[in-house]
Write an enzyme that holds these catalytic residues in place. Structure first.
Site, short mmCIF file in Angstrom:
data_model
loop_
_atom_site.label_atom_id
_atom_site.label_comp_id
_atom_site.label_asym_id
_atom_site.label_seq_id
_atom_site.Cartn_x
_atom_site.Cartn_y
_atom_site.Cartn_z
N GLU A 115 -15.56 -19.46 -4.43
CA GLU A 115 -16.80 -18.37 -4.39
C GLU A 115 -17.96 -18.99 -3.28
O GLU A 115 -18.31 -17.96 -2.54
CB GLU A 115 -17.46 -17.97 -5.77
CG GLU A 115 -16.49 -17.17 -6.73
CD GLU A 115 -16.94 -17.34 -7.94
OE1 GLU A 115 -17.13 -18.23 -8.69
OE2 GLU A 115 -17.17 -16.08 -8.57
N ASN B 252 2.26 13.30 16.81
CA ASN B 252 0.91 13.11 16.75
C ASN B 252 0.22 14.38 17.33
O ASN B 252 -0.87 15.07 16.69
CB ASN B 252 0.46 11.99 17.79
CG ASN B 252 -0.94 11.60 17.72
OD1 ASN B 252 -1.84 12.30 18.61
ND2 ASN B 252 -1.49 11.09 17.09
N PHE C 63 -19.22 -12.98 -8.15
CA PHE C 63 -19.79 -12.40 -9.76
C PHE C 63 -21.21 -12.08 -9.71
O PHE C 63 -21.77 -12.46 -10.55
CB PHE C 63 -19.39 -13.38 -10.57
CG PHE C 63 -19.28 -12.94 -12.10
CD1 PHE C 63 -17.93 -12.38 -12.43
CD2 PHE C 63 -19.88 -13.36 -13.14
CE1 PHE C 63 -17.85 -12.00 -13.80
CE2 PHE C 63 -19.76 -12.75 -14.37
CZ PHE C 63 -18.77 -12.34 -14.52
N GLU D 63 -9.17 -10.01 -13.58
CA GLU D 63 -9.64 -10.77 -14.61
C GLU D 63 -9.76 -10.16 -15.91
O GLU D 63 -9.30 -10.34 -16.98
CB GLU D 63 -11.01 -11.35 -14.21
CG GLU D 63 -11.75 -12.26 -15.21
CD GLU D 63 -13.13 -12.92 -14.83
OE1 GLU D 63 -13.31 -13.01 -13.56
OE2 GLU D 63 -13.75 -13.24 -15.88
N GLN E 163 -5.34 -12.54 -14.06
CA GLN E 163 -6.23 -13.74 -14.05
C GLN E 163 -6.45 -14.39 -15.56
O GLN E 163 -7.02 -15.46 -15.70
CB GLN E 163 -7.44 -13.66 -13.12
CG GLN E 163 -7.36 -13.21 -11.80
CD GLN E 163 -8.72 -12.95 -11.04
OE1 GLN E 163 -8.67 -11.90 -10.57
NE2 GLN E 163 -9.52 -14.04 -11.16
N CYS F 218 0.68 -1.03 0.04
CA CYS F 218 0.16 0.03 0.12
C CYS F 218 0.98 1.19 -0.03
O CYS F 218 0.45 2.29 -0.41
CB CYS F 218 -0.84 0.05 1.25
SG CYS F 218 -0.10 0.26 2.90
N ARG G 169 -25.88 -13.50 -13.17
CA ARG G 169 -25.59 -14.44 -12.03
C ARG G 169 -26.55 -13.88 -10.71
O ARG G 169 -27.02 -14.67 -10.27
CB ARG G 169 -24.07 -14.47 -11.71
CG ARG G 169 -23.73 -15.71 -10.77
CD ARG G 169 -22.44 -16.23 -10.60
NE ARG G 169 -21.83 -16.99 -11.60
CZ ARG G 169 -21.89 -18.24 -11.34
NH1 ARG G 169 -22.21 -18.80 -10.37
NH2 ARG G 169 -21.25 -18.92 -12.65
C1 LIG Z 1 -1.25 3.53 9.24
C2 LIG Z 1 -1.50 4.69 9.73
C3 LIG Z 1 -2.20 4.55 10.70
C4 LIG Z 1 -2.36 5.83 11.67
N1 LIG Z 1 -3.52 5.65 12.63
C5 LIG Z 1 -3.56 6.63 13.70
C6 LIG Z 1 -4.63 6.50 14.70
O1 LIG Z 1 -5.21 5.36 14.76
N2 LIG Z 1 -4.78 7.53 15.63
C7 LIG Z 1 -4.14 8.69 15.41
O2 LIG Z 1 -4.22 9.69 16.13
N3 LIG Z 1 -3.07 8.70 14.35
C8 LIG Z 1 -2.71 7.81 13.51
N4 LIG Z 1 -2.07 8.00 12.58
C9 LIG Z 1 -1.45 9.34 12.29
C10 LIG Z 1 0.30 9.41 12.82
O3 LIG Z 1 0.74 8.12 12.68
C11 LIG Z 1 0.33 10.04 13.97
O4 LIG Z 1 -0.05 11.50 14.13
C12 LIG Z 1 1.79 10.14 14.70
O5 LIG Z 1 1.84 9.83 15.84
C13 LIG Z 1 2.74 10.92 13.92
O6 LIG Z 1 4.05 10.52 14.56
P1 LIG Z 1 5.29 10.66 13.71
O7 LIG Z 1 6.43 10.65 14.58
O8 LIG Z 1 5.17 9.61 12.68
O9 LIG Z 1 5.17 12.02 13.02
P2 LIG Z 1 5.99 12.50 11.61
O10 LIG Z 1 5.20 12.31 10.54
O11 LIG Z 1 7.29 12.40 11.75
O12 LIG Z 1 5.77 14.21 11.93
C14 LIG Z 1 4.44 14.72 11.96
C15 LIG Z 1 4.30 16.32 11.99
O13 LIG Z 1 4.99 16.58 13.56
C16 LIG Z 1 5.98 17.51 13.37
N5 LIG Z 1 6.79 17.22 14.73
C17 LIG Z 1 7.15 16.13 15.00
N6 LIG Z 1 7.74 16.24 16.36
C18 LIG Z 1 7.92 17.34 16.50
C19 LIG Z 1 8.32 18.29 17.56
N7 LIG Z 1 8.89 17.63 18.63
N8 LIG Z 1 8.14 19.74 17.67
C20 LIG Z 1 7.80 20.05 16.34
N9 LIG Z 1 6.97 19.51 15.41
C21 LIG Z 1 7.29 18.14 15.46
C22 LIG Z 1 6.66 17.03 12.06
O14 LIG Z 1 7.50 18.36 11.57
C23 LIG Z 1 5.53 17.04 11.17
O15 LIG Z 1 4.85 18.28 10.76
C24 LIG Z 1 -1.85 6.98 11.53
C25 LIG Z 1 -0.89 6.97 10.72
C26 LIG Z 1 -0.68 6.13 9.51
C27 LIG Z 1 0.36 6.14 8.40
S1 FES Z 2 3.43 -1.57 2.04
FE1 FES Z 2 1.61 -1.59 3.21
S2 FES Z 2 2.34 -0.80 4.94
FE2 FES Z 2 4.07 -0.77 3.89
#
Ligand SMILES: Cc1cc2nc3c(=O)[nH]c(=O)nc-3n(C[C@H](O)[C@H](O)[C@H](O)COP(=O)(O)OP(=O)(O)OC[C@H]3O[C@@H](n4cnc5c(N)ncnc54)[C@H](O)[C@@H]3O)c2cc1C
Ligand code: FES
Ligand code: FES
Length: 1430
Positions: free
Chosen positions: A1365, A415, A1006, A893, A858, A48, A972
């Protein structure tokens, strides 16, 4: 070590499987996944690219500490998503990929062996990811657990570790079972075995071959290579240690390698420079060589000062702080964000940002911004921490936050600073009135209240040079709340979250709730609710809080709370995300739950004089308190008739490729080494649903981006070729010329030296349109009579089909007293295939204009035909090959051919091989889905006999912008609308709606599932009107042997009643008992209701297009007595090749191992039908049998002249010297078919596969959350060729059906009839982030499957039956069980008590379930029709 190698080693490097890779400048944009695949470690898959599927999981190990005194290191082993991991972020790490474990040649690692042997790998595309997640869990358990007698890990740990891994094939049960059996039950990886400790407890618990041989560290099996399991003792320069395979029946004595932690990284840590030194990359020379350099600058500071200096030097947008990159990675990919300078804040490098300090007595805490969410979770779920409600709530909220891989890298700061309105943690910080400490070089520390930090949509209160340093929580009884520290107080805290899917999903609404009470008076001192998902930012309900303070928790206070929330949490109907009614309802429901949570305890803590006024929690309200959490991981029993040993057909053999799939060696389309000179393509797609193309400007993209080789479109099709193709009707353009008719229609293709450049250039092609009004929904198509017709496609007899048995009009005309007539409309949403492997293909035009294409299809024959027609070549010059697919389910398919032919055009002109791999979001936008359907019906039934007399149905499907296979899909549905019931008078008409959505296509079943769902809905509604148990009404109408269907086919060997009866005999499955148990539960539970339903399945086997029912096989026997088989069918996980090998082995009288089935290719078996319609094992098995029998016939006279014990090899050799042909082409033609739509009577199917299932669910009526407690299935698969594979199909098919009815919702923009907040025709749900297939937490907790015994099928090879199926249909038992539970809820609805039938659109997502449940705490009407894309 020489000084030059010292110098070498000081350069930035990453270790992969013990091997050192130096990191060069200029690849800051490259992900770890891209890097791994570039160095040909292709076992790590791209599913993905957005962290949502886990196919790319690897383990990243790093040193977290070094104790000089003991000379011991401590390590962190993290499962991470390589697709979101910037390669530079892993400098100084040791990355272990699937290739670092075992391989099929030398021996599998126990984790690989466990999944392979448990039948946990079907298509295998997800398998390496599961293996690596499990391996990370084991590594961590190894480093932590010391309890000798205890299991290191529990089943729950395993399920939790796999929560970020999706599998579309298996239904998860075998994966979990394989791992639980190996690592919990048998402790293959127990501490003793890992330590190699053969003394004491170890001897007691581990089987040692002779008591003297040490046990291998990795496998728990006797070790003969002397490693003793202690990697530290092996040669420090070795990059791997030898361990011995052999767990779970694998090969023994075969040395395999498990990589050791690299010595260089240990030296770095010892030298005191820290494992992760400061780092800087300058981006390379992106001006003169943009093909190799991306220009991204990268810094890794190792102190707060360095970090603040950098932010000071590059404030605001001049630099970007990168932590886990889980947010930024997604922004770069989908929002095309550009961050040319990145400052990597890595966990464990900056002390101030890494702090965790918690006071369990008063609740104070400090959390550093760079701590990972896994670290936060661990800190908050410890023994003492979890006694404190606020800490427990944080850990609980994190349990439902993304998957483990995301939590391992994403940070608290990331986050918070993202400022997402649906952040799961931010409502908690608001509710706790947390303080955020931000800091900068010039300004120093600044304190901002969490409640003031979020300013607007993803905008927070941070100055350009500031960073977030830490989060501080104040004490429970801080004077801010109490006014005085003297008051005796009690804090309550709870977290809430509801998402589409329970696990690994972002929230619809999320909440942190805090209340503080004076325990002397019971007075509320603070009542803080933080909500995500209700607005453009996280909100704090200040008015509600003000209103609640000073109140006592009485019934009146509850009423006040509900109305306050309704006012303060209002969501406008047009708000992005939609679901306004549901979101408000959820906010109220959470507040109600929290109110009950408080009062459930408050009475016991406040002074008795004050407790009497507190709302008295009723016993039946207790169940509302908790989440719908599971008690156990999915488990179940599988029953089948065992065949005597020695019979190869009928044995539950593992999938032939299971081992290479588990080891990552299995090659999928994009894994194959690309031909020399291969270049990369990206599609240029329509961005509007309907319009006239006014201009296309590709010049800028081609000329301004170095490395771009050209833009190709319809004008580039060779003059003998055609731009018009289609699987049945030729009604589609390869490249749109004048008009575009859906979002995602291909207009052109850009080719470049790299994939990144091709994608960039494709995005730069500018297209101007005149926008025309689109038709997007079935409603709109009906209103405008936009249906496909024979005239429209220039063919006869394809459209306008209808069937009529008996005389429907007479019944409806003669309404009698005891005859009741009701009508309704069933709306069924579509479904995305979500095969784990996205579409991919490579085309090479060689000398003499021969074309070879490798494709994930397929139907190789269609690709051959399309390419030949497009280029104006004869078909004998075009070869299409497909080795294996990472899932297909119908989605590959007919639609995969369109992109394959598009890249044939540049391959032809450039004379270079061209490769195309679709990004998941593009794949989901352009390749179509399962059709959405609407069935408008009228039914007459006799209230005395409780029999349905007549049914009149009009069925519509949303075909999309081309006919594709839609007419056959509709056919179908028409043929299956009777489900498994004898309805004497039945009329059904079908309409294919022509709309401006991407063309919908084949998908498992299908059209059958949709047709059956319409029929089953009728039955269910009739039962409700009659007030009889739906399963009793169903049983009353089941077909009998010899009955005629509504199209006059006589049912021979009809097993539906046998399945039904056997189902009822299953352990505690008696329908009456089950219903009674459900009723008893429901009487004692007000807000959680259970439901039960049983449904049958009857599915016709054959292609409804007669000509497709033919198949060929080529069997070659070699002089060593082995056989090579080639068939026209494609292996996509269903085990076709394994079954064919079993049949060949039986017929040739050779061992199963002596048969090899080779990759599918049009040059070996020509003109093959698609691998579809469940019939491939029947057809190719029979063709293979035919070929084998021909060879055996030729060998017969030779065998007769040889000694009785002559081996097959001897006979074959003798034949060879007598110049007998040892090769045969076998052929299959499906007999017994006799069908003509113009007559509407006959035998469209060869036979039927039958089944029955019953399911029990529990619904949280306050949130709409559904937990499937148990499902029992009995499936008639005839005399199974391979029961293990068949059970795999039953479980996997059922899980997919469950996904369709419960979770998987496609949302397309439709300003007229649907989701108005999405642009017309755009698919909002085009990735795992927004489109939710089931996880292991969604399939039934108890999942039992029985293959009907004593069932034979004279109409198919080896007396077996098709199984692909039919089990899908049985997912509908869950839908009706959910509906059953809702009926119970509605009966108690204080607002609108009503026991009558109601309609519930599919999928029955939490939104629909919650709204349908109604009750006093709901907002709006329970009969509100939710927006749905159909
Ligand atoms: C598959 C997937 C599932 C997710 N599920 C959830 C979920 O269930 N719930 C949810 O709330 N979120 C979810 N998220 C969102 C995300 O993962 C979170 O928000 C995560 O905590 C971001 O943290 P990071 O360290 O990866 O941030 P990064 O991507 O590294 O940074 C995010 C932002 O924060 C800034 N930043 C980071 N640290 C600092 C700092 N100390 N000071 C200033 N700026 C800073 C960065 O510059 C950037 O702008 C998901 C994301 C993905 C990809
Ligand atoms: S390719 Fe799906 S999680 Fe990385
Ligand atoms: S085996 Fe899991 S996706 Fe196919």
């Amino acid at each position: 070590m020489s000084s030059s190698s010292e110098e070498e080693k000081s350069k930035p490097a990453i270790y992969v499987n013990g091997k050192r890779y130096e990191l060069r400048d200029g690849i800051g944009e490259t992900t770890l996944l891209e890097f791994l695949r570039d160095v040909r470690l292709t076992g790590t898959k791209l599913g993905c690219g957005e962290g949502g599927c886990g196919a790319c999981t690897v383990v990243a190990s790093s040193i977290t500490g070094y104790d000089k005194k003991t000379d011991q290191f401590s390590y962190a082993h993290k499962a991470v998503n390589a697709c979101l991991a910037p390669i530079y972020a892993f400098e100084g790490h040791h990355v272990i990929t699937i290739e670092g474990l075992g391989n099929a040649r030398d021996g599998l690692h126990p984790v690989q062996m466990a999944i392979a042997n448990a039948h946990g790998s079907q298509c295998g595309f997800c398998t390496p990811g599961f293996v690596m997640s499990m391996y990370a869990l084991l590594l961590n358990a190894r480093s932590k657990n010391t309890a000798a007698e205890n299991a290191l890990i529990s089943p729950h740990d395993i399920e939790e570790a796999l929560s970020g891994n999706l599998c579309r094939c298996t239904g998860y049960r075998p994966i979990l079972k394989g791992f639980v059996d190996a690592f919990v039950e048998n402790k293959v990886y127990s501490q003793e075995t890992i330590d190699g400790d053969v003394s004491n407890s170890f001897k007691k618990s581990v089987k040692v071959s002779d008591g003297t041989v040490p046990i291998c560290a990795s496998t728990g099996q006797p070790c003969t290579n002397g490693c003793g399991g202690d990697g530290e003792k092996t040669d420090e320069n070795a990059s791997s240690r030898n361990v011995e395979n052999g767990a779970n029946g694998g090969t023994t004595n075969a040395a395999i390698k498990e990589p050791l932690f690299p010595i260089e990284l240990k030296r770095r840590a010892k030298a005191g420079t820290g494992p992760l030194a400061a780092l800087a990359f300058h981006g390379g020379d992106a001006i003169t060589d943009s093909v190799h350099n991306d220009g991204v600058k990268w810094h890794r500071p190792t102190s707060l000062k360095e970090l603040l200096d950098l932010r000071d030097a590059y404030p605001g947008n001049e630099s970007k702080i990168v932590c886990g990159n889980t947010e930024i990675g997604v922004e770069i990919k989908f929002k095309k964000a550009l961050y040319p300078r990145r400052i990597h804040v890595s966990g464990n490098t900056i002390e101030e940002l890494d702090r965790i300090s918690m006071n369990y007595d008063n609740g104070e805490a400090v959390f550093g911004a760079a701590i990972s969410l896994s670290d936060l979770e661990r800190a908050c779920c410890g023994k003492e921490a979890s006694q404190v409600e606020r800490f427990r709530a944080i850990s609980k909220q994190l349990k439902w936050f993304a998957g483990r891989q995301i939590r391992n890298v994403s940070t608290l700061g990331g986050n918070i600073v993202t400022g997402s309105p649906i952040s799961d943690l931010n409502p908690i910080w608001l509710a706790l009135d947390a303080m955020f400490v931000v800091t900068s070089k010039k300004g120093g520390d600044r304190y901002v209240k969490a409640r003031d930090f979020f300013l607007a949509y993803r905008k927070v209160d941070l100055k350009p040079d500031e960073i977030l340093k830490q989060v501080e929580l104040k004490a429970f009884n801080d004077t801010d709340y109490t006014g005085t520290t003297a008051a005796t107080t009690k804090e309550y805290f709870h977290e809430y979250k509801q998402s589409h899917r329970r696990e690994d999903d972002i929230a619809i609404v999320t909440c942190g709730a805090r209340a503080l009470f004076n325990t002397s008076t019971g007075e509320c001192l603070d009542f803080s609710l933080g909500f995500g998902g209700l607005s453009f930012k996280t909100i704090f309900c200040s008015q509600t809080a003000n209103g609640m303070v000073g109140k006592h928790m009485t019934k009146e206070t509850l009423d006040f709370l509900m109305s306050a929330i309704e006012k303060e949490c209002f969501v406008d109907e047009s708000a992005p995300g939609g679901m306004s009614q549901y979101r408000i309802t959820l906010a109220k429901s959470f507040a109600f739950k929290f109110f009950l949570h408080c009062v459930s305890d408050l009475r016991t803590v406040v002074d008795s004089s004050s407790s009497s006024s507190i709302y008295e929690l009723q016993q039946n309200e207790l169940s509302s308190l908790g989440r719908n959490e599971r008690q156990s991981v999915v488990s179940g029993a599988q029953y089948f008739t065992k065949k005597p040993n020695g019979e190869v057909v009928g044995q539950p053999l593992a999938h032939k490729s299971a081992h290479i799939q588990a080891s990552g060696e299995a090659i999928y389309c994009d894994d194959a080494a690309k031909p020399e000179g291969c270049v990369h393509a990206a599609l240029v797609l329509s961005t509007i649903a309907h319009g006239k193309i006014l201009s296309v400007d590709s010049a800028r993209a081609v000329e301004s981006i170095p490395g771009v080789l050209g833009y190709f479109s319809a004008k580039d099709i060779p003059k003998n070729g055609t731009n018009i193709i289609g699987p049945i009707a030729h009604d589609e353009e390869i490249f749109a010329t004048e008009y575009v008719t859906c979002v995602g229609q291909v207009i052109g293709v850009v080719v470049a030296e790299t994939r990144a450049l091709a994608l960039r250039a494709a995005a730069a092609v500018k297209i101007e349109y005149e926008i025309l009004e689109p038709i997007l929904s079935i409603e709109d198509a009906i209103a405008k009579k936009s249906y496909y017709t024979d005239e429209m496609i220039g063919m006869r007899g394809f459209l306008g089909h209808a069937l009529h048995s008996g005389n429907v009009d007479d019944i409806f005309a003669n309404e009698e007293e005891n005859i009741k007539i009701i009508s309704g409309s069933t709306r069924v949403g579509g479904q995305e295939h979500f095969y784990l492997e996205p579409n991919a293909c490579v085309v090479e035009v060689t000398d003499n204009d021969e074309v070879v294409t490798i494709s994930s299809t397929q139907c190789p024959m269609k690709h051959q035909a399309y390419i030949a027609d497009c280029l104006g070549f004869s078909r004998n010059k075009v070869t299409c090959k497909a080795k294996r697919l990472g899932g297909g389910f119908g989605g590959k398919e007919s639609r995969s051919g369109f992109m394959n032919v598009a890249i044939a055009v540049p391959a032809y002109h450039l004379r270079r091989p061209v490769s195309l791999v679709l990004d998941r979001d593009v794949d989901m936008q352009i390749t179509g889905h399962r059709h959405s359907f609407r069935g408008d019906w009228k039914v007459a039934f006799d209230v005395k006999s409780e029999k349905i007399l007549a049914l009149d149905v009009k069925i519509y499907n949303n075909a999309g912008n081309s006919l594709d296979l839609s007419s056959s899909v509709l056919d179908r549905a028409i043929l299956h609308v009777d489900s498994a019931y004898n309805i004497p008078n039945l009329r059904v008409e079908g309409y294919c709606c022509k709309t401006n959505l991407p063309s919908n296509t084949a998908f498992r079943g299908f059209g059958g599932p949709q047709g059956i769902m319409i029929g089953e809905s009728v039955l269910d509604d009739v039962a409700r009107h009659l007030n009889v148990a739906p399963d009793a009404l169903r049983e009353n109408h089941l077909y009998h042997e010899g009955d005629l269907t509504h199209f006059g086919q006589k049912l021979i060997d009809c097993q539906v009643r046998s399945c039904w009866e056997e189902l009822k005999c299953k352990r505690e499955a008696s329908f009456a008992d089950r219903r009674k148990a459900v009723e008893t539960f429901n009487q004692t539970s007000k807000f959680k209701k259970r439901g039960f339903a049983a449904t049958p399945a009857k599915f016709g086997i054959a292609f409804t297009a007669l000509f497709l029912n033919q198949a060929g096989a080529l069997v070659n026997v070699y002089l060593d007595g082995t056989a090579g088989v080639s068939i026209g069918g494609v292996e996509m996980g269903q085990g076709l090749f394994t079954k064919v090998a079993q049949i060949a082995a039986k017929n040739l009288g050779v061992r199963f191992e002596d048969v090899h089935v080779l990759e599918t290719s049009t040059e070996k078996v020509p003109n093959a039908s698609p691998t579809a319609a469940s019939a491939s094992s029947d057809m190719y098995g029979d063709a293979t049998e035919d070929a084998c029998l021909q060879i055996m016939e030729r060998l017969k006279p030779i065998r007769e002249k040889m000694a009785k014990d002559a081996s097959f090899k001897d006979i074959v050799n003798s034949a060879y010297f007598q110049r007998i042909d040892l090769s045969a082409h076998g052929w299959h033609v499906t007999k017994n078919l006799n069908w003509d739509w113009s007559v509407g009577k006959g035998e469209p199917f060869n036979y039927y596969t039958y089944g029955a299932a019953c399911s029990e669910v529990e619904v949280d009526c306050l949130t709409g959350d559904v937990n499937v407690l148990r499902t029992d299935i009995v499936m008639d698969v005839g005399d199974s060729i391979n029961p293990a594979l068949d059970i795999g199909q039953v479980e996997g098919g059922f899980a997919q059906g469950l996904g369709w009815i419960l979770l998987e919702e496609l949302k397309y923009g439709d300003s007229k009839n649907g989701h108005k907040w999405i642009k017309d025709g755009v698919n909002f749900t085009r990735g795992p982030g927004t489109y939710k297939i089931p996880t292991a937490n969604d399939v039934p907790e108890e999942f039992n499957v029985t293959l009907l015994h004593d069932s034979k099928n004279p109409r198919a090879v080896q007396s077996s039956k098709a199984v692909g199926e039919p089990p899908f249909l049985l997912g509908n038992s869950v839908y009706f069980a959910v509906k059953d539970a809702i009926y119970y809820a509605r009966q108690e609805d204080e607002n609108e008590k009503n026991e009558g039938a109601f309609s519930l659109d599919l999928p029955c997502t939490p939104e629909r379930v919650r709204i349908a449940c109604g009750n006093a705490f709901a907002y709006g009407s329970r009969d509100y029709k939710t927006r749905i894309t159909i």
